[in-house]
Design a protein around this motif. Sequence first.
Motif, PDB file in Angstrom:
ATOM      1  N   MET A 180      -8.026   9.739  -5.193  1.00 30.86           N
ATOM      2  CA  MET A 180      -8.660   8.450  -4.827  1.00 30.86           C
ATOM      3  C   MET A 180     -10.039   8.582  -4.354  1.00 30.86           C
ATOM      4  O   MET A 180     -10.355   9.578  -3.796  1.00 30.86           O
ATOM      5  N   ILE A 200       3.361  19.589   8.852  1.00 31.18           N
ATOM      6  CA  ILE A 200       4.331  18.969   7.797  1.00 31.18           C
ATOM      7  C   ILE A 200       5.488  18.698   8.562  1.00 31.18           C
ATOM      8  O   ILE A 200       6.012  17.835   8.595  1.00 31.18           O
ATOM      9  N   ASP A 232       5.479   7.051   2.607  1.00 29.58           N
ATOM     10  CA  ASP A 232       5.461   7.270   1.239  1.00 29.58           C
ATOM     11  C   ASP A 232       5.315   8.925   0.882  1.00 29.58           C
ATOM     12  O   ASP A 232       6.061   9.456   0.002  1.00 29.58           O
ATOM     13  N   VAL A 233       4.528   9.506   1.888  1.00 25.64           N
ATOM     14  CA  VAL A 233       4.097  10.826   1.864  1.00 25.64           C
ATOM     15  C   VAL A 233       3.649  11.389   2.952  1.00 25.64           C
ATOM     16  O   VAL A 233       3.187  10.558   3.820  1.00 25.64           O
ATOM     17  N   ILE A 234       3.867  12.512   3.393  1.00 23.09           N
ATOM     18  CA  ILE A 234       3.498  13.268   4.641  1.00 23.09           C
ATOM     19  C   ILE A 234       2.031  13.895   4.279  1.00 23.09           C
ATOM     20  O   ILE A 234       2.015  14.807   3.534  1.00 23.09           O
ATOM     21  N   ASP A 244      -9.190  13.582  -2.295  1.00 26.85           N
ATOM     22  CA  ASP A 244      -8.898  14.572  -3.531  1.00 26.85           C
ATOM     23  C   ASP A 244      -7.382  14.701  -3.903  1.00 26.85           C
ATOM     24  O   ASP A 244      -7.227  14.515  -4.848  1.00 26.85           O
ATOM     25  N   VAL A 245      -6.540  14.808  -2.837  1.00 28.03           N
ATOM     26  CA  VAL A 245      -5.296  14.992  -2.934  1.00 28.03           C
ATOM     27  C   VAL A 245      -4.615  13.572  -3.498  1.00 28.03           C
ATOM     28  O   VAL A 245      -3.666  13.899  -4.353  1.00 28.03           O
ATOM     29  N   LEU A 246      -5.081  12.601  -2.960  1.00 30.35           N
ATOM     30  CA  LEU A 246      -4.665  11.199  -3.803  1.00 30.35           C
ATOM     31  C   LEU A 246      -5.127  10.860  -4.939  1.00 30.35           C
ATOM     32  O   LEU A 246      -4.670   9.945  -5.308  1.00 30.35           O
ATOM     33  N   PHE A 265       0.867  -1.214  -0.108  1.00 28.55           N
ATOM     34  CA  PHE A 265      -0.201   0.146  -0.027  1.00 28.55           C
ATOM     35  C   PHE A 265       0.818   1.241  -0.067  1.00 28.55           C
ATOM     36  O   PHE A 265       2.007   1.232   0.342  1.00 28.55           O
ATOM     37  N   MET A 266       0.173   2.337  -0.444  1.00 32.95           N
ATOM     38  CA  MET A 266       1.082   3.488  -0.246  1.00 32.95           C
ATOM     39  C   MET A 266       0.633   3.831   1.188  1.00 32.95           C
ATOM     40  O   MET A 266      -0.692   3.845   1.867  1.00 32.95           O
ATOM     41  N   ILE A 267       1.589   4.297   1.961  1.00 32.40           N
ATOM     42  CA  ILE A 267       1.392   4.446   3.509  1.00 32.40           C
ATOM     43  C   ILE A 267       1.846   6.217   3.664  1.00 32.40           C
ATOM     44  O   ILE A 267       2.631   6.643   3.160  1.00 32.40           O
ATOM     45  N   GLU A 278      -2.245  19.844   7.637  1.00 32.67           N
ATOM     46  CA  GLU A 278      -1.591  20.966   7.076  1.00 32.67           C
ATOM     47  C   GLU A 278      -1.794  21.120   5.685  1.00 32.67           C
ATOM     48  O   GLU A 278      -2.042  22.011   4.932  1.00 32.67           O
ATOM     49  N   ILE A 279      -1.855  19.751   5.157  1.00 29.07           N
ATOM     50  CA  ILE A 279      -1.752  19.645   3.690  1.00 29.07           C
ATOM     51  C   ILE A 279      -3.470  20.118   3.138  1.00 29.07           C
ATOM     52  O   ILE A 279      -3.560  20.703   2.283  1.00 29.07           O
TER      53      ILE A 279
END
Lengths: 240, 240
Positions: free
Chosen positions: B176, B134, B149-151, B172-174, B124-126, B155-156
Amino acid sequence: MTLNRVRALIFDTFGTTVDWRSGVAREAAAFLIQHAAHDIDPSDFADAWRQRYNPAMEEVRSGRRPFTRLDVLHRENLEAILPDFGIKPANLPAAALDELNLAWHRLDPWPDALPGLQRLRSGFMIAPFSNGNIILLTEMAKRAGLPWDVILGAEIVQAYKPTPESYLRTADVLGMRPEEIGLVAAHNSDLAAGRACGLKIVFVPRPAEHGPGQATDLLPEQDWDVIARDFEDLADQLGL
Amino acid sequence: MTLNRVRALIFDTFGTTVDWRSGVAREAAAFLIQHAAHDIDPSDFADAWRQRYNPAMEEVRSGRRPFTRLDVLHRENLEAILPDFGIKPANLPAAALDELNLAWHRLDPWPDALPGLQRLRSGFMIAPFSNGNIILLTEMAKRAGLPWDVILGAEIVQAYKPTPESYLRTADVLGMRPEEIGLVAAHNSDLAAGRACGLKIVFVPRPAEHGPGQATDLLPEQDWDVIARDFEDLADQLGL
């Protein structure tokens, strides 16, 4: 060493860390064969697609358009160039274009990038600082093994390079002064904008980014703080 | 397996992935000794600090205050609790408080978290999905070796959990659909809010989060999609 107060290294991605032209051409080749466009050079297709990159972002930078992530701009640009190659987007399933659009998520790093970043990571926080959006950069990193500590870039700060906001808001997110950040890029224009915001500057030439006959960014255009042959040479120079 | 369409696992951080109470108490202990507050239990200090966490975010969630990153809220909350422990903030150098505030960047993972995440990462992406900002999450990960894999996080998306915006904007950012995302947390309230937004839900109890005598979140309060003893058990259940 002029980077002795630097705590984070942030890396331009397309061209500096990964080879966008070969990667996009590789996926375009399969697409073009499937759609009977046998006489098209996939590298020309990649170049045409990339040529619309800056104008599309300029709509956002100028304020004529609200911030729009790069996946969306890439998808629009793809539809826009297809007629120039004799392909009518309306004749294609949207899924085929969506899939080709993901070519930008599947670019390969330059050969020195992974070993260089592994070494640099032991001394610095490392991050992409790209106009690519978060999921694009995350999928790229996961596929290629890029060992970023955090994904940064335009989507985080809602501003495209080379606006001052893109650099200054990134420093704010990191809680660092601009001079605590080193910007690594193969493009003198990106570096000049970063220097104007107070970042420390590392130039790494990528003379094959645009294929044979590249005429731009072969040499440093200012007295950048560090000039390195590649990411491994940068690690050497920084004693890592 | 009800997670068979899930592509990304996002993890609550404070309490679920890392042990905030012991970590903050450890750094508070040194601070309290230095400032002659010998009779204070550092765990009480950690609890008092944490008690102001939700009310501070509620100011943002309610719209009474614009989005403000957690490092700033933590710093304000620290100054607010010091008088309760007989310490006058005005008598202290700001740098000492800034340094103690970074205790939240230096929390240790629960023992199963690193080996579990290493295994889960292969399928998985984790990402952390935390109210932490951040740089807090990035420094925590780099220090502890958390292989994100990403923070991701508040804050994002400029929204604190458990608002629906925090979950939906993250999807939405992903790029998915919500059901392609699995939310892993030790807190039933976080999970309920995530389920209401369509995410798949993994409950991992952390019965020591609040120290001995913890009375909350010992058991699942709904029929969550997966219930796992810890991150290694989750990897077992997912066949990784």
